[in-house]
Design a protein around this motif. Structure first.
Motif, PDB file in Angstrom:
ATOM      1  N   SER A 118       0.826  -1.210   0.000  1.00 35.32           N
ATOM      2  CA  SER A 118       0.000   0.000   0.000  1.00 35.32           C
ATOM      3  C   SER A 118       0.859   1.259   0.000  1.00 35.32           C
ATOM      4  CB  SER A 118      -0.975  -0.003   1.181  1.00 35.32           C
ATOM      5  OG  SER A 118      -0.301   0.129   2.399  1.00 35.32           O
ATOM      6  N   LEU A 119       2.025   1.193   0.618  1.00 32.61           N
ATOM      7  CA  LEU A 119       2.954   2.331   0.561  1.00 32.61           C
ATOM      8  C   LEU A 119       3.505   2.515  -0.849  1.00 32.61           C
ATOM      9  CD1 LEU A 119       4.910   1.807   3.904  1.00 32.61           C
ATOM     10  CD2 LEU A 119       3.228   3.592   3.401  1.00 32.61           C
ATOM     11  N   ALA A 120       3.765   1.411  -1.537  1.00 30.58           N
ATOM     12  CA  ALA A 120       4.288   1.489  -2.910  1.00 30.58           C
ATOM     13  C   ALA A 120       3.294   2.166  -3.836  1.00 30.58           C
ATOM     14  CB  ALA A 120       4.633   0.089  -3.425  1.00 30.58           C
ATOM     15  N   VAL A 121       2.005   1.963  -3.588  1.00 32.42           N
ATOM     16  CA  VAL A 121       0.976   2.602  -4.415  1.00 32.42           C
ATOM     17  C   VAL A 121       1.106   4.124  -4.352  1.00 32.42           C
ATOM     18  CG1 VAL A 121      -1.522   2.996  -4.602  1.00 32.42           C
ATOM     19  CG2 VAL A 121      -0.646   0.684  -4.281  1.00 32.42           C
ATOM     20  N   GLY A 122       1.507   4.624  -3.196  1.00 31.79           N
ATOM     21  CA  GLY A 122       1.609   6.064  -3.034  1.00 31.79           C
ATOM     22  C   GLY A 122       2.843   6.689  -3.649  1.00 31.79           C
ATOM     23  N   VAL A 123       3.850   5.891  -3.966  1.00 38.70           N
ATOM     24  CA  VAL A 123       5.098   6.474  -4.471  1.00 38.70           C
ATOM     25  C   VAL A 123       5.523   5.948  -5.841  1.00 38.70           C
ATOM     26  CG1 VAL A 123       5.988   7.037  -2.182  1.00 38.70           C
ATOM     27  CG2 VAL A 123       6.504   4.812  -3.182  1.00 38.70           C
ATOM     28  N   SER A 124       4.842   4.952  -6.364  1.00 36.24           N
ATOM     29  CA  SER A 124       5.221   4.384  -7.655  1.00 36.24           C
ATOM     30  C   SER A 124       4.098   4.597  -8.666  1.00 36.24           C
ATOM     31  CB  SER A 124       5.500   2.884  -7.511  1.00 36.24           C
ATOM     32  OG  SER A 124       5.736   2.296  -8.770  1.00 36.24           O
ATOM     33  N   SER A 125       4.480   4.987  -9.879  1.00 40.25           N
ATOM     34  CA  SER A 125       3.471   5.169 -10.928  1.00 40.25           C
ATOM     35  C   SER A 125       2.995   3.824 -11.475  1.00 40.25           C
ATOM     36  CB  SER A 125       4.035   6.019 -12.064  1.00 40.25           C
ATOM     37  OG  SER A 125       5.157   5.384 -12.634  1.00 40.25           O
ATOM     38  N   PHE A 126       3.755   2.760 -11.232  1.00 35.38           N
ATOM     39  CA  PHE A 126       3.396   1.412 -11.697  1.00 35.38           C
ATOM     40  C   PHE A 126       3.744   0.440 -10.561  1.00 35.38           C
ATOM     41  CE2 PHE A 126       4.065  -1.714 -15.499  1.00 35.38           C
ATOM     42  CZ  PHE A 126       2.893  -2.384 -15.161  1.00 35.38           C
ATOM     43  N   PRO A 127       2.952   0.461  -9.481  1.00 32.00           N
ATOM     44  CA  PRO A 127       3.303  -0.325  -8.302  1.00 32.00           C
ATOM     45  C   PRO A 127       3.356  -1.831  -8.549  1.00 32.00           C
ATOM     46  CG  PRO A 127       1.097   0.581  -8.082  1.00 32.00           C
ATOM     47  CD  PRO A 127       1.711   1.204  -9.296  1.00 32.00           C
ATOM     48  N   GLU A 128       2.545  -2.332  -9.480  1.00 32.83           N
ATOM     49  CA  GLU A 128       2.578  -3.765  -9.770  1.00 32.83           C
ATOM     50  C   GLU A 128       3.966  -4.194 -10.251  1.00 32.83           C
ATOM     51  OE1 GLU A 128      -1.588  -2.231 -10.417  1.00 32.83           O
ATOM     52  OE2 GLU A 128       0.412  -1.590 -11.036  1.00 32.83           O
ATOM     53  N   LYS A 129       4.524  -3.429 -11.166  1.00 31.81           N
ATOM     54  CA  LYS A 129       5.864  -3.748 -11.696  1.00 31.81           C
ATOM     55  C   LYS A 129       6.915  -3.575 -10.612  1.00 31.81           C
ATOM     56  CE  LYS A 129       9.049  -3.634 -15.321  1.00 31.81           C
ATOM     57  NZ  LYS A 129      10.076  -4.388 -14.646  1.00 31.81           N
ATOM     58  N   PHE A 130       6.814  -2.492  -9.853  1.00 35.20           N
ATOM     59  CA  PHE A 130       7.769  -2.252  -8.780  1.00 35.20           C
ATOM     60  C   PHE A 130       7.768  -3.420  -7.787  1.00 35.20           C
ATOM     61  CE2 PHE A 130       8.494  -0.892  -4.422  1.00 35.20           C
ATOM     62  CZ  PHE A 130       9.818  -0.485  -4.514  1.00 35.20           C
ATOM     63  N   ILE A 131       6.579  -3.841  -7.366  1.00 29.87           N
ATOM     64  CA  ILE A 131       6.476  -4.928  -6.389  1.00 29.87           C
ATOM     65  C   ILE A 131       6.987  -6.235  -6.983  1.00 29.87           C
ATOM     66  CG2 ILE A 131       4.837  -6.340  -5.079  1.00 29.87           C
ATOM     67  CD1 ILE A 131       3.152  -3.711  -4.783  1.00 29.87           C
ATOM     68  N   ALA A 132       6.639  -6.519  -8.221  1.00 30.73           N
ATOM     69  CA  ALA A 132       7.121  -7.745  -8.870  1.00 30.73           C
ATOM     70  C   ALA A 132       8.645  -7.760  -8.933  1.00 30.73           C
ATOM     71  CB  ALA A 132       6.523  -7.879 -10.270  1.00 30.73           C
ATOM     72  N   ASP A 133       9.237  -6.646  -9.306  1.00 29.40           N
ATOM     73  CA  ASP A 133      10.700  -6.557  -9.371  1.00 29.40           C
ATOM     74  C   ASP A 133      11.331  -6.673  -7.984  1.00 29.40           C
ATOM     75  OD1 ASP A 133      10.514  -6.226 -12.106  1.00 29.40           O
ATOM     76  OD2 ASP A 133      10.879  -4.060 -12.059  1.00 29.40           O
ATOM     77  N   ALA A 134      10.740  -5.994  -7.004  1.00 29.90           N
ATOM     78  CA  ALA A 134      11.313  -5.977  -5.655  1.00 29.90           C
ATOM     79  C   ALA A 134      11.224  -7.340  -4.972  1.00 29.90           C
ATOM     80  CB  ALA A 134      10.613  -4.920  -4.805  1.00 29.90           C
ATOM     81  N   THR A 135      10.170  -8.089  -5.266  1.00 33.95           N
ATOM     82  CA  THR A 135       9.978  -9.381  -4.601  1.00 33.95           C
ATOM     83  C   THR A 135      10.512 -10.559  -5.408  1.00 33.95           C
ATOM     84  OG1 THR A 135       7.783  -9.720  -5.578  1.00 33.95           O
ATOM     85  CG2 THR A 135       7.888  -8.575  -3.438  1.00 33.95           C
ATOM     86  N   GLY A 136      10.795 -10.312  -6.674  1.00 32.10           N
ATOM     87  CA  GLY A 136      11.203 -11.424  -7.534  1.00 32.10           C
ATOM     88  C   GLY A 136      10.007 -12.275  -7.942  1.00 32.10           C
TER      89      GLY A 136
END
Length: 78
Positions: free
Chosen positions: A48-66
């Motif tokens: 939920s924090l990533a949603v507030g700071v990333s324009s594409f949180p799905e990609k960010f989370i996928a990359d960050a978690t592998g």
């Protein structure tokens, strides 16, 4: 549950049961479930924090978690 509580549970889990009885093993599995639940809650909080700071949180989370984009989408839906 506080991080100290989680730490104590992890310590207990890592030591393992003093006897391999079914009640002791059941208690160990219950402790694992508690830690997993706490971790899942933290994952949702971070997502939920990533949603507030990333324009594409799905990609960010996928990359960050592998993980996959699908996993990230499911996480964000929680």
């Amino acid at each position: 549950m506080t991080s100290d509580d989680v730490s104590a549970l992890v310590q207990q889990i890592s030591c393992g049961p003093t006897d391999p009885s079914l009640p002791a093993l059941a208690a160990g599995f219950a402790q694992l479930r508690q830690v997993r639940s706490w971790l899942e809650g933290q994952e949702v909080r971070l997502a939920s924090l990533a949603v507030g700071v990333s324009s594409f949180p799905e990609k960010f989370i996928a990359d960050a978690t592998g993980g996959s984009m699908r996993d990230a989408i499911v996480l964000l839906a929680r």
